[in-house]
Design a protein around this motif. Structure first.
Motif, PDB file in Angstrom:
ATOM      1  N   SER A 252       0.815  -1.212   0.000  1.00 13.98           N
ATOM      2  CA  SER A 252       0.000   0.000   0.000  1.00 13.98           C
ATOM      3  C   SER A 252       0.848   1.260   0.000  1.00 13.98           C
ATOM      4  CB  SER A 252      -0.928  -0.004   1.212  1.00 13.98           C
ATOM      5  OG  SER A 252      -0.159   0.107   2.384  1.00 13.98           O
ATOM      6  N   ALA A 253       2.096   1.162   0.401  1.00 13.39           N
ATOM      7  CA  ALA A 253       2.915   2.370   0.495  1.00 13.39           C
ATOM      8  C   ALA A 253       3.195   2.981  -0.871  1.00 13.39           C
ATOM      9  CB  ALA A 253       4.231   2.068   1.202  1.00 13.39           C
TER      10      ALA A 253
ATOM     11  N   LEU B  74      16.553   3.712   5.422  1.00 12.71           N
ATOM     12  CA  LEU B  74      15.779   2.460   5.471  1.00 12.71           C
ATOM     13  C   LEU B  74      16.338   1.413   4.517  1.00 12.71           C
ATOM     14  CD1 LEU B  74      12.226   3.950   5.612  1.00 12.71           C
ATOM     15  CD2 LEU B  74      13.177   2.365   7.270  1.00 12.71           C
ATOM     16  N   ILE B 148       7.567   2.572   1.588  1.00  9.09           N
ATOM     17  CA  ILE B 148       7.955   3.187   0.335  1.00  9.09           C
ATOM     18  C   ILE B 148       9.433   2.978   0.065  1.00  9.09           C
ATOM     19  CG2 ILE B 148       6.124   4.882   0.416  1.00  9.09           C
ATOM     20  CD1 ILE B 148       8.071   6.960   1.233  1.00  9.09           C
TER      21      ILE B 148
ATOM     22  N   GLY D 414       2.097   4.289   8.922  1.00 12.62           N
ATOM     23  CA  GLY D 414       1.690   3.142   8.119  1.00 12.62           C
ATOM     24  C   GLY D 414       0.880   3.493   6.904  1.00 12.62           C
ATOM     25  N   THR D 416       0.853   5.939   3.254  1.00 14.57           N
ATOM     26  CA  THR D 416       1.662   6.798   2.397  1.00 14.57           C
ATOM     27  C   THR D 416       0.813   7.934   1.865  1.00 14.57           C
ATOM     28  OG1 THR D 416       2.912   4.883   1.737  1.00 14.57           O
ATOM     29  CG2 THR D 416       3.182   6.847   0.421  1.00 14.57           C
ATOM     30  N   GLU D 453       5.365  10.288   1.333  1.00 14.10           N
ATOM     31  CA  GLU D 453       5.834  10.169   2.703  1.00 14.10           C
ATOM     32  C   GLU D 453       4.998   9.145   3.445  1.00 14.10           C
ATOM     33  OE1 GLU D 453       6.079  13.967   4.482  1.00 14.10           O
ATOM     34  OE2 GLU D 453       6.367  13.224   6.521  1.00 14.10           O
ATOM     35  N   GLU D 454       5.665   8.343   4.240  1.00 22.18           N
ATOM     36  CA  GLU D 454       4.959   7.351   5.046  1.00 22.18           C
ATOM     37  C   GLU D 454       5.429   7.462   6.485  1.00 22.18           C
ATOM     38  OE1 GLU D 454       5.944   3.310   4.172  1.00 22.18           O
ATOM     39  OE2 GLU D 454       4.213   2.517   5.231  1.00 22.18           O
ATOM     40  N   MET D 456       6.140   6.373  10.317  1.00 19.06           N
ATOM     41  CA  MET D 456       6.456   5.169  11.064  1.00 19.06           C
ATOM     42  C   MET D 456       6.845   5.557  12.485  1.00 19.06           C
ATOM     43  SD  MET D 456       9.663   4.123   8.662  1.00 19.06           S
ATOM     44  CE  MET D 456       8.491   3.364   7.574  1.00 19.06           C
ATOM     45  N   GLN D 457       6.768   4.603  13.371  1.00 17.77           N
ATOM     46  CA  GLN D 457       7.076   4.865  14.777  1.00 17.77           C
ATOM     47  C   GLN D 457       8.529   5.324  14.913  1.00 17.77           C
ATOM     48  OE1 GLN D 457       5.138   4.348  17.589  1.00 17.77           O
ATOM     49  NE2 GLN D 457       6.830   4.928  18.928  1.00 17.77           N
ATOM     50  N   ALA D 470       9.315   7.927   6.411  1.00 19.94           N
ATOM     51  CA  ALA D 470      10.059   7.458   5.243  1.00 19.94           C
ATOM     52  C   ALA D 470       9.639   8.337   4.071  1.00 19.94           C
ATOM     53  CB  ALA D 470       9.755   6.004   4.943  1.00 19.94           C
ATOM     54  N   ILE D 471      10.606   8.847   3.370  1.00 21.84           N
ATOM     55  CA  ILE D 471      10.318   9.884   2.377  1.00 21.84           C
ATOM     56  C   ILE D 471      11.000   9.559   1.052  1.00 21.84           C
ATOM     57  CG2 ILE D 471      10.821  12.306   1.813  1.00 21.84           C
ATOM     58  CD1 ILE D 471      10.306  12.931   4.739  1.00 21.84           C
TER      59      ILE D 471
END
Lengths: 640, 171, 201, 613
Positions: A252-253, B74, B148, D414, D416, D453-454, D456-457, D470-471
């Motif tokens: 889904s990301a 990441l 991503i 979680g 995007t 962008e997503e 996350m913890q 996360a980008i």
């Protein structure tokens, strides 16, 4: 049409028949020796192998179920542990759905359909062998992986993202997805084979409206397979690609959607239930007719119900996804469709009841299993109507209530009719009779054991026990009912062992059955038990729905060349003779092709080089399979 | 038919069996030894982590959890810290070197995580870090994450796990 | 034995074209299976599409459009020899069958070539995002059909020239033609989806 | 055009206004804020301070941050013949973001880590070194510098050179000899603190701030006694009012900024202690109002769901008294910042004559994509106009002063979110703009970047990143990643713009002869016409330019232009740090937009000085 239908008196044709039999035996001779074992394409042999294989997987799946029941027998139990437990329930579910239920129903079809429609064999015997070997390789692969601790562990429907590359590292889910692909490939090949056999190889005179209900059921099922299985093949392919080469179908990301997996899976998964269930209904119809000693009440409604079930079966996959937060309107639509499917099922049940009511009942073991089926299936159907309602579904989703429901539907709806069918056709398969007393004892034990095992699960689910947990705390109070279920599982095991004992005893020292021990109505009972490789000495022709009750032996086909593997092709609708077709003989290429498929699919898990490898192997196999070999048929006039 | 195919498949899968073993929270038998940050002797105990898909994926989780991803990104492409997916190792790319880097830290800003991370998790991290540059077997490497970020490096630097030579220090 | 009704089949032909032939049915069912797969993959395309703000996320470049148009043109052109070949098969005209089979095989190989061009022209990879995945998926699926068709065509070319050519092979030629129609027919909605989207964006 | 009478200047401004109405390339038509704005049509602008002396004593030339030099020897007519006078290789291949200083006949430069200071004697030929100072900062500081190990310059006052080291020392040197006068440690590398900004000296106070908003550092601005190096005061950007130096004098314009201990209450419990708000941009000073202006950086972590609330006093601007640091007003550009929109971009101070009388103004091009015009006396927002492509917000409500965020673009864990424009580096990052009182235009080097962008913890471990997003960045609409534009702050209009393929990560310089200098990341140093944007001259340097160009009059009376080459910084780190371009999330996602940079330029570090032949 060049065929003629004539009535004439026959001179003494005994010696003629003997020569015919000799020539047929020679032409259709089974392969001999060790190598011959791998070349055989005779449909009865392949179907028997498929049946035995399916029941072996049934036994393995059963052992897994027993292990799970032992683990859950008491609270805070740790003798299997979470990792193995996950693998066990996944392999159990996958085995029962992919390696047992579908193949066993298709095996029955492959064995019985040609016999029932009056054909010597299936339309594509080599494809049939290929389908079997692919299935076998897939199944063995799954179990090798289980025994090497590489068993899939994400449940039989392997929802992403749990089964995706991030949360299921290693090769476990890849194994699962390839096994599913193997079995789907097998199921699709078999389905195509069954459809063409049914539509093109029927005995002259057997128009569509004269086909036995079992053949109808297999035909409808096969069409469902053709349209449902591509969905799961596509889904598992996409999953494999996501896992192996980093595509994003379900991520889904970057635009993918995990729910897409559920849509694809259940677009197959719900029809799958009917793919398992419809052949069972066909078996029930055969048994009910035979043991009521009368034509079925409502042949046309029965057929229409089968067809309607098939169509509706494609329209309710979303009821497996009520808990995913779909739009209200969709929920309403799928609730309605889910409840509507009760109508065709109900029609069939009432037709059987009417047939039984008005017939002269012979209370043989197969009929006992049918009674068991009706009782259990009604319970399963009722809980099905309950979970078709969104509010209740949300409440019991992923609890043992669903486990109870699906086992009532699948064991009640498929395994009991199947066991009935096995008891019914056992004489035809082996030439031996099963013992009636042991058979009835087996029924009583399995019926009792089944209900003891699964009825408590309804209550456990309503009390909130979730599925797929390897243990639970004593304070939850789930202990006593779980213990009861485990005890029931062993009673069920005892029942199945009695059935097995009966089978083994019959094989060793059973009474000789003769061609038609039950005085049945359909064509398969007109030939020897077990049938000769060529099945019919003279191909039959029919004039009604119940040929054996209507004097089949009065009509035969003549003019087939017994020195060639000829089959008679008839028209799809009215079964008028059309042309005579020569089938290819035994061949090693189906096996080699299946091995090539297996090597490709399994290597694919480890390296993308499998694709060119598979391409090369596939080309070789295609050429080998189809290359014409002497003796050649009539050549085209102008040759180089 | 069944016998030879069984044999074939058994052979194929036997190679994978150890790579799938999962231990949900277990202390490492190596813990006592490596807490003193001694380089590990190569061999069986190390493969317990490096050849185990589960350990590598745990490493991937921990890579985010312990903020390794914050510096090294990441996907291991780097940022505040140097990239880890290019196969160049300033302080040596042998498993023991990477382990030492995590436990003791390195002078140019790599903090010492020794006191913060249990040793078996450090080894899981080592396994994941090595997988970033394609230095683990394909069948234990993690796939792409559900994020991503992208997963696998495009180049396989080396299939084996030699004690990679430390690069000369950047000026 | 008493009176028997007899159905004589001695003078029936040994092959028949079209839906009279079991192999025709087999291939028709294969087409159902593969057609369902194409349809589902297209559904996946549109399903994914409605979840993404910008679609296509990376528009196929001009080169892609040319390559796609080339494949489409070649495939459409190959219908002509296929049709003529089927006609020759009905008449049993081996010389014409050979000629058209070679032509059709050449065109199918050309389509494979333009397909490689198509893949190379795509400005994104399968692991770029979900759009990339589904487009690569569609193209790969069709390439599989195409490749299978090419292998079959090549086999037929060898068979037709090397012989012995049996009469029933006429039916096989016709069924092969039908499969080729499917290859072309299956491509059109895929091309319309992938490239039409980029063209009329 | 040259400096002349007041009438001519007014005429020119009118002409410029006419030009933008009829001739601007890309009118920000979609940029209309929903509420009315104050447009000071017909105003006249003058920098708040500064008299031309031919020197470059402060990184921004003056306390008003104009980067305007009145020197006019190099003109649009002769700039084409501009040649390299001399160069100096620093031997450090990292991002060189600093501006040289020229005081009298000496030039001072400070390098990136290891933070050497070089003094050059301009009277001697070709930049003869006078002295060099080695700061020897701790090596481990490199590991906590979020965006390359840069330094943005030194400060000069009263015979002393002041600069910050990456390991949180502020050092004063004797300008004549390079002897260390004092050395004060201000922060802890182990907590993630670094210092990269250029100090500003005001009334004997050296003003310095810290960096590290990506590591959960608590931001502050500290004033040191210029003679002794003792800490005079320290104003934190989060926490209780006592720490933030908010007292009775604090009179923010908007009601939302009034209250007790908002720096605590606008955070989840205890989160303000690791809440960011660092101070690493340029500080401005208005001697008439006696107010310092500086921006505070993003709150930490980036993951906004872990810090519910407005997160005061991050991503905003403070006005403070230099004497005791007491806050006078505050305005928050991006309340509860969602995208790492630091508020540190420089504020340019200028006065305007308006029909309603003179106004003391402050111009600020924020990362969130708006160019703000504030009344610098009280912090009122007079106008806020989009100067870049913005999808994350719909204007600024001028009655409450709040930015109107677009709810769909809010990042969640979680999940995007696509097409966040501008991306985290903002429509404009640190790269300082220039303001010419002659043209009354701002010259803005900026970015055109969007991102996916997503969330996350994020886990807090002291001294490690505290981000939680996360980008993946991408070029914005048009495909060009950078823009250099001339902006009329009073008309709230773009006058001209130049699309640059790469983000314009260098500072801008404007001269009295209406020349604008800036550099690009592929190593081109350009001079364009301040009125039209026409390219007049360019030179290819050995590495990408992310430094701040300056100009000065040499002892020989000639006008010189100096700039560092040396690609780096957040945008350029991919080159010197050899980041892996196959990982789109590398360098907090910037690498995805800069994959081609390693092919376009190489790492380096050279001071270039240009002059006419």
């Amino acid at each position: 049409m060049t065929s003629t239908v004539a009535t004439e008196s026959t001179p003494d044709s005994r010696s003629e028949d003997a020569r015919l039999e000799r020539e047929l035996t020679d032409t259709w001779r089974l392969c001999r020796g060790f190598a011959g074992w791998f070349c055989e394409t005779n449909h009865t042999v392949i179907a028997r192998r498929m049946l035995v294989t399916a029941f072996v997987f049934f036994a393995l799946g059963g052992v897994e179920a027993l292990l799970m029941r032992l683990e859950l027998a008491r609270p805070d139990n740790h003798f299997i542990g979470p990792d193995r437990y996950d693998q066990l329930f996944t392999v159990h579910g996958s085995t029962m759905m992919f390696l047992f239920a579908v193949p066993v129903m298709q095996a029955m079809g492959i064995y019985l359909v040609p016999l029932m429609v009056g054909a010597r064999t299936v339309a594509f015997p080599r494809l049939n062998a290929y389908a079997y070997y692919t299935y076998l390789i897939g199944g063995v692969f799954l179990y090798v992986s289980l025994f090497t601790d590489t068993g899939p562990d994400t449940g039989w429907f392997s929802y992403v993202p749990l089964s995706g590359p991030q949360f299921s590292p290693g090769k476990r889910v890849d194994v699962w997805s390839q096994v599913v692909t193997f079995t789907e490939l097998s199921a699709l090949s078999t389905a195509a084979n069954l459809i063409v056999t049914t539509l093109k190889l029927r005995a002259p005179g057997m128009a569509l409206n004269r086909m036995p209900l079992f053949v109808w059921a297999e035909l409808v099922t096969s069409f469902m397979v053709i349209f449902a299985m591509p969905a799961v093949m596509l889904a598992t392919m996409c999953l494999a690609l996501d896992r192996l080469v980093g595509t994003h179908f379900f991520n889904s990301a970057v635009g993918g959607d995990p729910l897409l997996w559920q849509h694809l899976f259940w677009f197959f998964g719900h029809p799958e239930v009917y793919i398992i269930f419809l052949p069972a209904l066909g078996m029930v119809s055969s048994i009910v007719v035979t043991f009521s000693r009368r034509p079925v009440v409502g042949y046309l409604p029965m057929v229409l119900s089968l067809v309607a079930t098939a169509f509706l079966g494609f329209g309710l996959w979303v009821h497996h996804m009520f808990a995913t937060g779909l739009a209200e309107l969709g929920q309403g639509f799928f609730t309605a469709a889910s409840i509507m499917i009760a109508i065709p099922s109900g029609v069939q049940i009432f037709c059987w009841i009417a047939t039984l009511w008005s017939g002269r009942l012979v209370l043989a073991t197969p009929l006992w299993f049918v009674f068991g089926f009706v009782a259990i299936f009604v319970v399963g159907g009722l809980s099905g109507v309950m979970v078709a309602s969104v509010p209740i579904d949300l409440q019991v989703h992923d609890t043992f209530f669903v486990v109870a429901h699906l086992h009532y539907v699948l064991i009640g709806g498929a395994v009991f009719p199947l066991l009935g069918g096995i008891h019914y056709w056992f004489p035809k398969l082996t030439g031996r009779m099963l013992d009636e007393r042991l058979g009835k004892a087996g029924f009583v034990l399995t019926f009792t054991g089944f209900n003891l095992t699964f009825f408590p699960m309804h209550l456990l689910g309503l009390h909130g026990m979730p599925r797929r947990i390897y243990t639970y705390r004593a304070a939850t109070g789930f202990g006593p009912l779980n213990l009861l279920a485990t005890v029931g599982a062993f009673v069920l095991l005892a029942g199945l062992l009695v059935v097995l004992t009966n089978v083994v005893r019959a094989l060793l020292s059973g009474r000789d059955a003769g061609p038609d021990p039950w005085q049945s109505d359909t064509l398969e009972w007109s030939v020897a038990s077990p049938p000769a490789p060529y099945v019919y000495e003279h191909l039959p022709c029919v004039a009604g729905r119940y040929p054996l009750w209507e004097g089949i032996r009065d009509c035969v086909v003549e003019g087939m060349d017994p020195r060639q593997r000829q089959v008679l092709v008839t028209a799809a609708l009215d079964a008028a003779p059309d042309h005579v077709y020569v089938l290819p003989g035994p061949s090693i290429w189906p096996l080699l092709s299946a091995v090539a498929t297996g090597v490709t699919f399994i290597t694919m898990i480890f390296t993308p080089w499998a694709v060119p490898l598979g391409l090369a192997l596939g080309t070789v196999c295609l050429v080998g399979w189809f290359w014409p070999r002497p003796p050649h048929e009539p050549l085209l006039a102008e040759q180089p | 038919m069944r016998a030879p195919s069984l044999l074939l498949l058994a052979l194929l899968s036997a190679a994978g069996c150890r790579r799938e073993r999962r231990s949900f929270s277990e202390p490492s038998p190596l813990q006592a030894r490596v807490e003193r940050a001694e380089p590990l002797p190569s061999g069986e105990p190390l493969s317990h982590f490096l050849d185990n898909a589960w350990a590598v994926s745990e490493g991937a989780r921990l890579f985010g959890w312990y903020n390794c991803a914050g510096c090294h990104s990441l996907g291991g492409g780097g940022g505040m810290g140097p990239p880890l997916r290019d196969g160049a190792w300033r302080y040596g790319g042998a498993p023991a070197d990477v382990h030492r880097s995590i436990v003791e830290g390195r002078p140019n800003g790599m903090p010492a995580f020794g006191p913060r991370i249990p040793d078996y998790q450090t080894w899981q991290l080592v396994a994941y870090v090595l997988s970033l540059s394609g230095r683990l077997r394909l069948d234990v490497e993690p796939g792409r994450p559900e994020a991503i970020a992208i997963g696998k490096p495009p180049v396989m630097v080396s299939k084996k796990l030699p004690s990679a030579e430390p690069l000369p220090e950047a000026p | 034995m008493s009176e028997r009704r007899r159905v004589t089949v001695r003078e029936l032909p040994s092959y028949a074209f079209g839906p009279r032939d079991p192999m025709w049915w087999g291939v028709a069912l294969l087409m159902c299976i593969e057609g369902t797969t194409i349809a589902l993959l297209l559904l996946m395309y549109f399903y994914t599409r409605q979840r993404v703000d910008v679609w296509p996320t990376t528009a196929p470049a001009r080169d892609s459009l040319y390559a796609g148009a080339a494949t489409t043109a070649v495939l459409l052109a190959s219908i002509v020899p296929t049709h003529l070949m089927n006609g020759a098969a009905y008449r049993g005209d081996l010389a014409r069958i050979r000629r058209f089979m070679v032509l059709m095989t050449a065109l199918s190989l050309a389509a494979l070539g333009t397909r490689i061009w198509e893949f190379r022209a795509l400005p994104f990879r399968w692991d770029t995002d979900a759009y990339g995945s589904v487009v690569w998926g569609l193209l790969t699926l069709q390439t599989t059909h195409l490749g299978l068709g090419v292998i079959e065509n090549l086999m037929f070319v060898v068979l037709l020239y090397r012989g012995p050519v049996e009469k029933k092979h006429l039916v096989d030629v016709e069924v092969n033609g039908m499969y080729w129609y499917f290859v072309v027919g299956g491509w059109l909605p895929i091309a319309a989806t992938i490239y039409g989207e980029a063209l009329f964006r | 055009m040259q400096a002349s009478s007041r009438a001519a200047e007014t005429l020119f401004i009118a002409a410029t206004l006419g030009l933008l109405v009829f001739g601007c390339h890309r009118g920000p038509a979609d940029a209309e804020p929903p509420t009315g704005r104050v447009v000071l049509i017909g105003g006249r602008l003058a920098p708040a301070s500064g008299v031309e002396d031919g020197e470059w004593r402060k990184v921004a030339k003056d306390d008003a941050n104009t980067r305007f030099s009145g020197l006019a020897t190099i003109t649009p007519g002769n700039v084409a013949t501009l040649r390299v006078a001399w160069t100096f290789k620093t031997g450090i291949a990292r991002g060189h973001e600093a501006a040289p200083l020229v005081v009298g006949s000496t030039m001072y430069v400070v390098t990136p880590f290891p933070n050497r200071v070089h003094a050059f004697d301009l009277k001697a030929p070709n930049g003869t070194p006078k002295w060099t100072y080695e700061a020897h900062p701790e090596a481990r500081a490199q590991g906590v510098a979020c965006c390359d190990v840069v330094n943005r310059g030194a400060a000069y006052d009263d015979g002393r050179v002041f600069f910050n080291t990456l390991d949180d020392h502020t050092i004063a040197l004797d300008a004549a000899t390079g002897r260390e006068l004092w050395n004060t440690k201000l922060g802890e590398v182990a907590r993630g603190e670094t210092m990269t900004m250029a100090p500003l000296v005001v009334k004997g106070r050296v003003l310095v701030g810290n960096s590290g908003g990506e590591l959960g550092v608590r931001g502050w601005l500290t004033a040191l006694d210029a003679r002794t190096g003792e800490i005079a005061w320290r104003a934190y950007s989060t926490g209780p009012d006592a720490d933030v130096l908010i007292g009775a004098a604090f009179k923010p314009y908007y009601a939302g900024d009034r209250g007790v201990d908002l720096g605590v209450h606008s955070w989840p419990p205890e989160r303000w202690k690791i809440g960011g708000g660092t101070v690493w941009g340029f500080v401005s000073y208005d001697p008439e109002l006696d107010l310092l202006y500086y921006g505070t950086a993003n709150p930490g972590p980036w993951n906004n769901e872990q810090r519910v609330g407005d997160n005061k006093w991050t991503s905003g601007i403070f006005a403070r008294r230099p004497a005791d640091g007491s806050a006078v007003w505050f305005y928050q550009w991006s309340p509860h910042d969602l995208y790492d929109y630091d508020g540190v971009n420089e504020s340019v101070l200028a006065d305007a004559d308006t029909p309603n009388g003179p106004r003391k103004l402050l111009f600020h091009a924020d990362r969130n994509g708006y160019l703000y015009v504030l009344d610098r006396a009280n912090g009122q927002v007079l106008s806020a106009t989009q100067f870049g492509h913005v999808t994350t917000s719909r204007g600024v409500d001028l009655t409450t002063g709040r930015l109107n965020y677009v709810a769909e673009k809010q990042p969640h864990v979680g999940q995007t979110v696509h097409d966040i424009c501008p991306g985290s580096p903002g429509a404009k990052d640190w790269q300082p703009m220039a303001f010419s009182p002659k043209t009354a235009l701002l010259y803005i080097p900026h970015n055109n970047l969007c991102q996916d962008e997503e969330g996350m913890q994020a886990n807090y471990i002291a001294g490690t990143p505290f981000v939680g997003e996360a980008i993946k960045m991408r070029p914005g609409p048009g495909g060009n990643r950078g823009v250099f534009s001339a902006w009329d702050p009073l008309g709230a209009r773009e006058v001209w713009h130049i699309d640059e393929d790469l983000p314009v990560w260098s500072g801008a310089l404007v001269t009295g002869s209406n020349l604008v200098f800036y550099g690009t990341m592929d190593g081109t140093f350009k001079a364009v016409d301040a009125k039209t944007g026409a390219l007049l001259w360019h030179a290819e340097l050995d590495s990408g330019v992310v430094g701040q160009p300056i100009t000065y009059r040499g002892p020989d009376g000639k006008q010189y232009v100096a700039v560092f080459s040396g690609v780096g910084g957040w945008a350029g780190a991919v080159v010197p740090a050899k980041l892996d371009v196959t990982d789109p999330t590398a360098a907090l996602g910037f690498v995805n937009a800069m994959r081609d940079l390693p092919q376009r330029t190489r790492a380096g570090g050279t001071l270039y000085v240009f002059t006419l032949p």
